[in-house]
Design a protein around this motif. Structure first.
Motif, PDB file in Angstrom:
ATOM      1  N   SER A 126      58.867  71.764 100.853  1.00 17.30           N
ATOM      2  CA  SER A 126      57.637  71.667 101.631  1.00 17.30           C
ATOM      3  C   SER A 126      57.464  70.238 102.139  1.00 17.30           C
ATOM      4  O   SER A 126      57.344  69.298 101.333  1.00 17.30           O
ATOM      5  N   GLY A 127      57.489  70.083 103.465  1.00 16.99           N
ATOM      6  CA  GLY A 127      57.256  68.773 104.074  1.00 16.99           C
ATOM      7  C   GLY A 127      58.274  67.734 103.672  1.00 16.99           C
ATOM      8  O   GLY A 127      57.910  66.573 103.452  1.00 16.99           O
ATOM      9  N   GLY A 128      59.516  68.129 103.541  1.00 16.61           N
ATOM     10  CA  GLY A 128      60.567  67.199 103.180  1.00 16.61           C
ATOM     11  C   GLY A 128      60.586  66.839 101.705  1.00 16.61           C
ATOM     12  O   GLY A 128      61.311  65.913 101.305  1.00 16.61           O
ATOM     13  N   ALA A 129      59.834  67.544 100.895  1.00 15.60           N
ATOM     14  CA  ALA A 129      59.812  67.286  99.457  1.00 15.60           C
ATOM     15  C   ALA A 129      60.072  68.587  98.703  1.00 15.60           C
ATOM     16  O   ALA A 129      59.908  69.693  99.248  1.00 15.60           O
ATOM     17  N   ILE A 130      60.529  68.441  97.490  1.00  9.85           N
ATOM     18  CA  ILE A 130      60.772  69.603  96.631  1.00  9.85           C
ATOM     19  C   ILE A 130      59.549  69.817  95.747  1.00  9.85           C
ATOM     20  O   ILE A 130      59.010  68.872  95.170  1.00  9.85           O
ATOM     21  N   ARG A 131      59.141  71.075  95.678  1.00  7.97           N
ATOM     22  CA  ARG A 131      58.019  71.433  94.813  1.00  7.97           C
ATOM     23  C   ARG A 131      58.504  72.420  93.749  1.00  7.97           C
ATOM     24  O   ARG A 131      59.249  73.353  94.051  1.00  7.97           O
ATOM     25  N   ILE A 132      58.034  72.194  92.544  1.00  8.41           N
ATOM     26  CA  ILE A 132      58.366  73.086  91.425  1.00  8.41           C
ATOM     27  C   ILE A 132      57.051  73.664  90.921  1.00  8.41           C
ATOM     28  O   ILE A 132      56.149  72.911  90.503  1.00  8.41           O
ATOM     29  N   ASP A 133      56.949  74.988  91.005  1.00  7.98           N
ATOM     30  CA  ASP A 133      55.692  75.674  90.661  1.00  7.98           C
ATOM     31  C   ASP A 133      54.524  75.094  91.449  1.00  7.98           C
ATOM     32  O   ASP A 133      53.401  74.954  90.946  1.00  7.98           O
ATOM     33  N   GLY A 134      54.823  74.718  92.709  1.00  7.64           N
ATOM     34  CA  GLY A 134      53.785  74.195  93.587  1.00  7.64           C
ATOM     35  C   GLY A 134      53.496  72.724  93.401  1.00  7.64           C
ATOM     36  O   GLY A 134      52.659  72.165  94.130  1.00  7.64           O
ATOM     37  N   ARG A 135      54.154  72.077  92.472  1.00  5.84           N
ATOM     38  CA  ARG A 135      53.887  70.653  92.213  1.00  5.84           C
ATOM     39  C   ARG A 135      55.039  69.818  92.757  1.00  5.84           C
ATOM     40  O   ARG A 135      56.213  70.109  92.536  1.00  5.84           O
ATOM     41  N   LYS A 136      54.687  68.767  93.473  1.00  4.69           N
ATOM     42  CA  LYS A 136      55.693  67.919  94.108  1.00  4.69           C
ATOM     43  C   LYS A 136      56.384  67.040  93.065  1.00  4.69           C
ATOM     44  O   LYS A 136      55.743  66.453  92.202  1.00  4.69           O
ATOM     45  N   VAL A 137      57.704  66.975  93.144  1.00  7.85           N
ATOM     46  CA  VAL A 137      58.479  66.084  92.284  1.00  7.85           C
ATOM     47  C   VAL A 137      59.104  65.009  93.182  1.00  7.85           C
ATOM     48  O   VAL A 137      59.521  65.271  94.310  1.00  7.85           O
ATOM     49  N   THR A 138      59.154  63.806  92.684  1.00  3.48           N
ATOM     50  CA  THR A 138      59.626  62.668  93.478  1.00  3.48           C
ATOM     51  C   THR A 138      61.033  62.248  93.067  1.00  3.48           C
ATOM     52  O   THR A 138      61.498  62.551  91.961  1.00  3.48           O
ATOM     53  N   ARG A 139      61.698  61.545  93.987  1.00  3.10           N
ATOM     54  CA  ARG A 139      63.035  61.017  93.707  1.00  3.10           C
ATOM     55  C   ARG A 139      62.925  59.684  92.967  1.00  3.10           C
ATOM     56  O   ARG A 139      61.958  58.944  93.190  1.00  3.10           O
ATOM     57  N   PRO A 140      63.906  59.362  92.152  1.00  2.00           N
ATOM     58  CA  PRO A 140      65.047  60.192  91.736  1.00  2.00           C
ATOM     59  C   PRO A 140      64.572  61.301  90.798  1.00  2.00           C
ATOM     60  O   PRO A 140      63.605  61.138  90.051  1.00  2.00           O
ATOM     61  N   TYR A 141      65.309  62.400  90.843  1.00  2.00           N
ATOM     62  CA  TYR A 141      64.952  63.535  90.008  1.00  2.00           C
ATOM     63  C   TYR A 141      65.542  63.322  88.604  1.00  2.00           C
ATOM     64  O   TYR A 141      66.765  63.206  88.451  1.00  2.00           O
ATOM     65  N   VAL A 142      64.677  63.292  87.625  1.00  2.00           N
ATOM     66  CA  VAL A 142      65.108  63.112  86.233  1.00  2.00           C
ATOM     67  C   VAL A 142      64.921  64.436  85.503  1.00  2.00           C
ATOM     68  O   VAL A 142      63.800  64.963  85.429  1.00  2.00           O
ATOM     69  N   VAL A 143      66.028  64.954  85.011  1.00  2.00           N
ATOM     70  CA  VAL A 143      66.017  66.251  84.313  1.00  2.00           C
ATOM     71  C   VAL A 143      66.328  65.997  82.836  1.00  2.00           C
ATOM     72  O   VAL A 143      67.397  65.488  82.495  1.00  2.00           O
ATOM     73  N   LYS A 144      65.380  66.347  81.967  1.00  2.00           N
ATOM     74  CA  LYS A 144      65.582  66.227  80.519  1.00  2.00           C
ATOM     75  C   LYS A 144      65.847  67.611  79.951  1.00  2.00           C
ATOM     76  O   LYS A 144      65.065  68.548  80.199  1.00  2.00           O
ATOM     77  N   VAL A 145      66.931  67.708  79.199  1.00  2.00           N
ATOM     78  CA  VAL A 145      67.390  69.016  78.716  1.00  2.00           C
ATOM     79  C   VAL A 145      67.649  68.928  77.214  1.00  2.00           C
ATOM     80  O   VAL A 145      68.336  68.013  76.751  1.00  2.00           O
ATOM     81  N   ILE A 146      67.108  69.886  76.456  1.00  2.00           N
ATOM     82  CA  ILE A 146      67.386  69.979  75.023  1.00  2.00           C
ATOM     83  C   ILE A 146      68.391  71.098  74.795  1.00  2.00           C
ATOM     84  O   ILE A 146      68.212  72.225  75.265  1.00  2.00           O
ATOM     85  N   GLY A 147      69.435  70.768  74.089  1.00  2.00           N
ATOM     86  CA  GLY A 147      70.504  71.730  73.811  1.00  2.00           C
ATOM     87  C   GLY A 147      71.686  70.996  73.194  1.00  2.00           C
ATOM     88  O   GLY A 147      71.580  69.814  72.836  1.00  2.00           O
ATOM     89  N   LYS A 148      72.791  71.661  73.084  1.00  2.00           N
ATOM     90  CA  LYS A 148      73.984  71.039  72.520  1.00  2.00           C
ATOM     91  C   LYS A 148      74.679  70.212  73.600  1.00  2.00           C
ATOM     92  O   LYS A 148      75.194  70.763  74.585  1.00  2.00           O
ATOM     93  N   PRO A 149      74.695  68.886  73.441  1.00  2.00           N
ATOM     94  CA  PRO A 149      75.272  68.045  74.502  1.00  2.00           C
ATOM     95  C   PRO A 149      76.727  68.387  74.806  1.00  2.00           C
ATOM     96  O   PRO A 149      77.161  68.305  75.970  1.00  2.00           O
TER      97      PRO A 149
END
Length: 262
Positions: free
Chosen positions: A188-211
């Motif tokens: 939307s408008g040159g930005a990515i939205r997740i569940d309608g909420r805008k996320v900004t760059r850089p995208y930081v993804v935190k993941v819990i699991g077996k590395p």
């Protein structure tokens, strides 16, 4: 002429005292001399010893009388008494076993209730992690996607999430948004939205699991990392011993769906 002063026959003189004393009997004169009695310490000890001896003799006589009754009882009476004692002993033993069984049942029931409570709390925590309603922590990886040109679109982040889920990710957070089963991505408008909420760059993804499973899944040939790099994005993957996913989602009550369990 009246009696002279101080005469022995006067009403209050010594003569009157002697007359009254002569009128007393011998027993009365004896008691008059010793009452109230004055007991010495030795006399008091002797009296106590005599009292104790008398009490012991009375108890011995009573015990002897009871034993004499048993010795004089008929064989049939003795057998009956023994049978009654055996029956009473058996009843007491049965009552003891019954109470012990009740205690064991109560202890087992208490242990089972405590175990069920622990399992319920554990299941609640697990479901809360999956639903995003509680914070989570554990080992995992941190992915940083630096998209300075703005060429990364929402479907690429969605592919990243799906790849992570397939590799065993248990909790995911992108920026400040918790990713759950119903999460959707949009542009939307040159930005990515997740569940309608805008996320900004850089995208930081935190993941819990077996590395050891998560990182290789991203770096396979033709996988997520290569696809993002084709869009001129820079991707770094860092293994962590402790990842904290603390973005929360509010628990939403369904409008129509209800549990079918009874």
């Amino acid at each position: 002429m009246g009696p002279a002063p101080g005469s022995a026959s006067g009403p209050g003189g010594p003569g009157a005292d002697r007359s009254r004393e002569e009128a007393l009997t011998g027993r009365q004169r004896l008691w008059k001399g010793v009452w109230p009695p004055r007991l010495t310490r030795a006399q008091l000890i002797v009296a106590l010893l005599l009292f104790g001896l008398g009490l012991g003799l009375a108890i011995q006589v009573r015990s002897t009388n009871e034993n004499s009754v048993l010795r004089g009882a008929r064989q049939e009476d003795l057998v009956r008494i023994l049978d009654e004692l055996d029956s009473r002993t058996q009843r007491l033993q049965d009552e003891k076993r019954r109470l012990e069984n009740q205690r064991t049942e109560l202890e087992n029931s208490s242990d089972q209730a405590e175990e069920a409570r622990k399992q319920t709390l554990q299941k609640e925590q697990q479901l809360g992690v999956l639903a995003g309603t509680v914070a989570a922590q554990g080992p995992g990886i941190t992915i940083t996607i630096d998209d300075s040109r703005g060429s990364v679109e929402s479907d690429m982040l969605l592919d990243t999430v799906q790849e992570l889920r397939a590799a065993g990710a248990e909790a995911i957070q992108i920026g400040t948004v918790r990713v759950v089963a119903g999460t959707y991505f949009s542009d939307s408008g040159g930005a990515i939205r997740i569940d309608g909420r805008k996320v900004t760059r850089p995208y930081v993804v935190k993941v819990i699991g077996k590395p050891e499973d998560l990182e290789p899944a991203l770096n396979i040939p033709g996988g997520v990392v290569q696809s993002l790099e084709k869009e001129q994005a820079t991707v770094s993957v860092q293994r962590e011993k402790k990842i904290v996913v603390d973005a929360l989602r509010s628990a939403k009550r369904p409008d129509y769906a209800r549990s079918s369990s009874r």
